[in-house]
Design a protein around this motif. Structure first.
Motif, PDB file in Angstrom:
ATOM      1  N   LEU A   1     -32.335  32.084 101.459  1.00 35.88           N
ATOM      2  CA  LEU A   1     -33.010  31.258 102.468  1.00 35.88           C
ATOM      3  C   LEU A   1     -33.808  32.127 103.440  1.00 35.88           C
ATOM      4  O   LEU A   1     -34.943  31.777 103.805  1.00 35.88           O
ATOM      5  N   CYS A   2     -33.232  33.244 103.856  1.00 35.92           N
ATOM      6  CA  CYS A   2     -33.942  34.140 104.777  1.00 35.92           C
ATOM      7  C   CYS A   2     -35.196  34.717 104.126  1.00 35.92           C
ATOM      8  O   CYS A   2     -36.236  34.837 104.781  1.00 35.92           O
ATOM      9  N   ARG A   3     -35.105  35.048 102.855  1.00 40.24           N
ATOM     10  CA  ARG A   3     -36.295  35.559 102.164  1.00 40.24           C
ATOM     11  C   ARG A   3     -37.348  34.468 102.024  1.00 40.24           C
ATOM     12  O   ARG A   3     -38.548  34.732 102.169  1.00 40.24           O
ATOM     13  N   LEU A   4     -36.910  33.255 101.758  1.00 42.71           N
ATOM     14  CA  LEU A   4     -37.830  32.132 101.615  1.00 42.71           C
ATOM     15  C   LEU A   4     -38.543  31.839 102.932  1.00 42.71           C
ATOM     16  O   LEU A   4     -39.745  31.542 102.953  1.00 42.71           O
ATOM     17  N   LYS A   5     -37.807  31.937 104.043  1.00 40.07           N
ATOM     18  CA  LYS A   5     -38.349  31.620 105.362  1.00 40.07           C
ATOM     19  C   LYS A   5     -39.031  32.817 106.027  1.00 40.07           C
ATOM     20  O   LYS A   5     -39.667  32.673 107.073  1.00 40.07           O
ATOM     21  N   GLY A   6     -38.880  34.001 105.438  1.00 34.12           N
ATOM     22  CA  GLY A   6     -39.439  35.194 106.059  1.00 34.12           C
ATOM     23  C   GLY A   6     -38.622  35.698 107.226  1.00 34.12           C
ATOM     24  O   GLY A   6     -39.128  36.431 108.089  1.00 34.12           O
TER      25      GLY A   6
ATOM     26  N   THR B   1     -21.650  30.898 108.798  1.00 38.38           N
ATOM     27  CA  THR B   1     -21.328  31.134 110.211  1.00 38.38           C
ATOM     28  C   THR B   1     -22.359  32.040 110.874  1.00 38.38           C
ATOM     29  O   THR B   1     -22.826  31.775 111.991  1.00 38.38           O
ATOM     30  N   ASN B   2     -22.745  33.109 110.206  1.00 42.35           N
ATOM     31  CA  ASN B   2     -23.743  34.017 110.763  1.00 42.35           C
ATOM     32  C   ASN B   2     -25.114  33.347 110.838  1.00 42.35           C
ATOM     33  O   ASN B   2     -25.888  33.596 111.770  1.00 42.35           O
ATOM     34  N   MET B   3     -25.422  32.502 109.869  1.00 40.53           N
ATOM     35  CA  MET B   3     -26.689  31.781 109.905  1.00 40.53           C
ATOM     36  C   MET B   3     -26.729  30.834 111.107  1.00 40.53           C
ATOM     37  O   MET B   3     -27.778  30.628 111.713  1.00 40.53           O
ATOM     38  N   LEU B   4     -25.587  30.274 111.464  1.00 39.03           N
ATOM     39  CA  LEU B   4     -25.515  29.407 112.641  1.00 39.03           C
ATOM     40  C   LEU B   4     -25.786  30.215 113.900  1.00 39.03           C
ATOM     41  O   LEU B   4     -26.485  29.763 114.816  1.00 39.03           O
ATOM     42  N   ARG B   5     -25.236  31.431 113.954  1.00 40.28           N
ATOM     43  CA  ARG B   5     -25.463  32.288 115.115  1.00 40.28           C
ATOM     44  C   ARG B   5     -26.928  32.723 115.216  1.00 40.28           C
ATOM     45  O   ARG B   5     -27.504  32.770 116.295  1.00 40.28           O
ATOM     46  N   LEU B   6     -27.520  33.046 114.061  1.00 46.77           N
ATOM     47  CA  LEU B   6     -28.855  33.634 114.054  1.00 46.77           C
ATOM     48  C   LEU B   6     -29.972  32.602 114.116  1.00 46.77           C
ATOM     49  O   LEU B   6     -31.046  32.881 114.664  1.00 46.77           O
ATOM     50  N   HIS B   7     -29.743  31.421 113.551  1.00 46.27           N
ATOM     51  CA  HIS B   7     -30.827  30.453 113.421  1.00 46.27           C
ATOM     52  C   HIS B   7     -30.417  29.082 113.984  1.00 46.27           C
ATOM     53  O   HIS B   7     -30.401  28.906 115.189  1.00 46.27           O
ATOM     54  N   HIS B   8     -30.103  28.129 113.134  1.00 47.52           N
ATOM     55  CA  HIS B   8     -29.776  26.796 113.623  1.00 47.52           C
ATOM     56  C   HIS B   8     -28.826  26.106 112.653  1.00 47.52           C
ATOM     57  O   HIS B   8     -28.536  26.622 111.557  1.00 47.52           O
ATOM     58  N   ALA B   9     -28.339  24.938 113.067  1.00 47.90           N
ATOM     59  CA  ALA B   9     -27.319  24.231 112.292  1.00 47.90           C
ATOM     60  C   ALA B   9     -27.824  23.816 110.915  1.00 47.90           C
ATOM     61  O   ALA B   9     -27.057  23.800 109.951  1.00 47.90           O
ATOM     62  N   GLN B  10     -29.115  23.467 110.818  1.00 47.21           N
ATOM     63  CA  GLN B  10     -29.660  23.050 109.520  1.00 47.21           C
ATOM     64  C   GLN B  10     -29.608  24.192 108.510  1.00 47.21           C
ATOM     65  O   GLN B  10     -29.260  23.985 107.342  1.00 47.21           O
ATOM     66  N   ALA B  11     -29.958  25.392 108.971  1.00 46.61           N
ATOM     67  CA  ALA B  11     -29.909  26.557 108.086  1.00 46.61           C
ATOM     68  C   ALA B  11     -28.474  26.846 107.662  1.00 46.61           C
ATOM     69  O   ALA B  11     -28.203  27.126 106.488  1.00 46.61           O
ATOM     70  N   ALA B  12     -27.553  26.779 108.627  1.00 42.33           N
ATOM     71  CA  ALA B  12     -26.140  27.028 108.319  1.00 42.33           C
ATOM     72  C   ALA B  12     -25.606  25.984 107.341  1.00 42.33           C
ATOM     73  O   ALA B  12     -24.866  26.315 106.402  1.00 42.33           O
TER      74      ALA B  12
END
Length: 198
Positions: free
Chosen positions: A25-30, A45-56
């Protein structure tokens, strides 16, 4: 021939498990590599910290399904419980040591839960409830993962005892991946995912 087919199935489960949802997902979103940011764990969990709930949520669903599908297929093809267990373990090993991403992956919590979903809604409910109650009581996602991993063999021994041995192996694998978290918990340096005092 049967042994060869079984080994091939287990290897395919490992390769499938190596598809890390957070990294993809991070590669897709840049976005930056999640292994270099936050907790440095490429998981929900880390995706929630770094980005938003949808990504997590997207990563969580991806990693859950990634664990579930190989186990469902193994059950569909009529493999014995011990083989089904090894398929689940292979999938988690793929997530933890992904061959596509320098063998640096996540901790296997969501994928491990996914491998246990085919055991039934009662098992799933107990695991999810254990995780949620621990987070609600402590605020720590890592502690919730640790407690749930410890509880899983007891739950499965009561509900589906034929899967107890592989679930013990899976739990040990997840606990080993959380050694650094356990150290930080004892030192009081672990970060909470929920802080009720704020």
């Amino acid at each position: 021939m049967i042994i060869l087919t079984t080994l091939l199935f287990i290897v395919c489960a490992y390769l499938f498990g190596g598809l890390n949802g957070a990294i993809l997902l991070c590669r897709l979103k840049g976005w930056p590599d999640p292994r270099l940011q936050g907790s440095k764990n490429p998981g929900a969990t880390n995706m929630l910290r770094l980005h938003h709930a949808q990504a997590a949520s997207a990563v969580l669903i991806f990693d859950l399904l990634k664990g579930t599908l190989p186990v469902y297929l193994a059950y569909f093809f009529g493999y014995q419980p011990v083989i089904i267990g090894f398929v689940g373990i292979a999938t988690c090993l793929g997530h933890i040591f992904p061959p596509y991403f320098q063998f640096k992956g996540g901790k296997g919590v969501a994928t491990g839960l996914g491998t246990l979903l085919p055991l039934g809604m009662d098992m799933t409910g107990l695991l999810v409830l254990t995780w949620l109650l621990t987070v609600a009581a402590s605020g720590y996602a890592s502690l919730a993962a640790i407690i749930t991993a410890i509880a899983a063999p007891f739950f499965v021994d009561h509900l589906k005892p034929e899967y107890t041995l592989p679930v013990i192996m899976l739990s040990v694998l997840i606990l080993l991946r959380h050694i650094s978290n356990i150290r930080r918990l004892f030192m009081g340096k672990e970060k909470k995912i929920v802080n009720w005092k704020q």
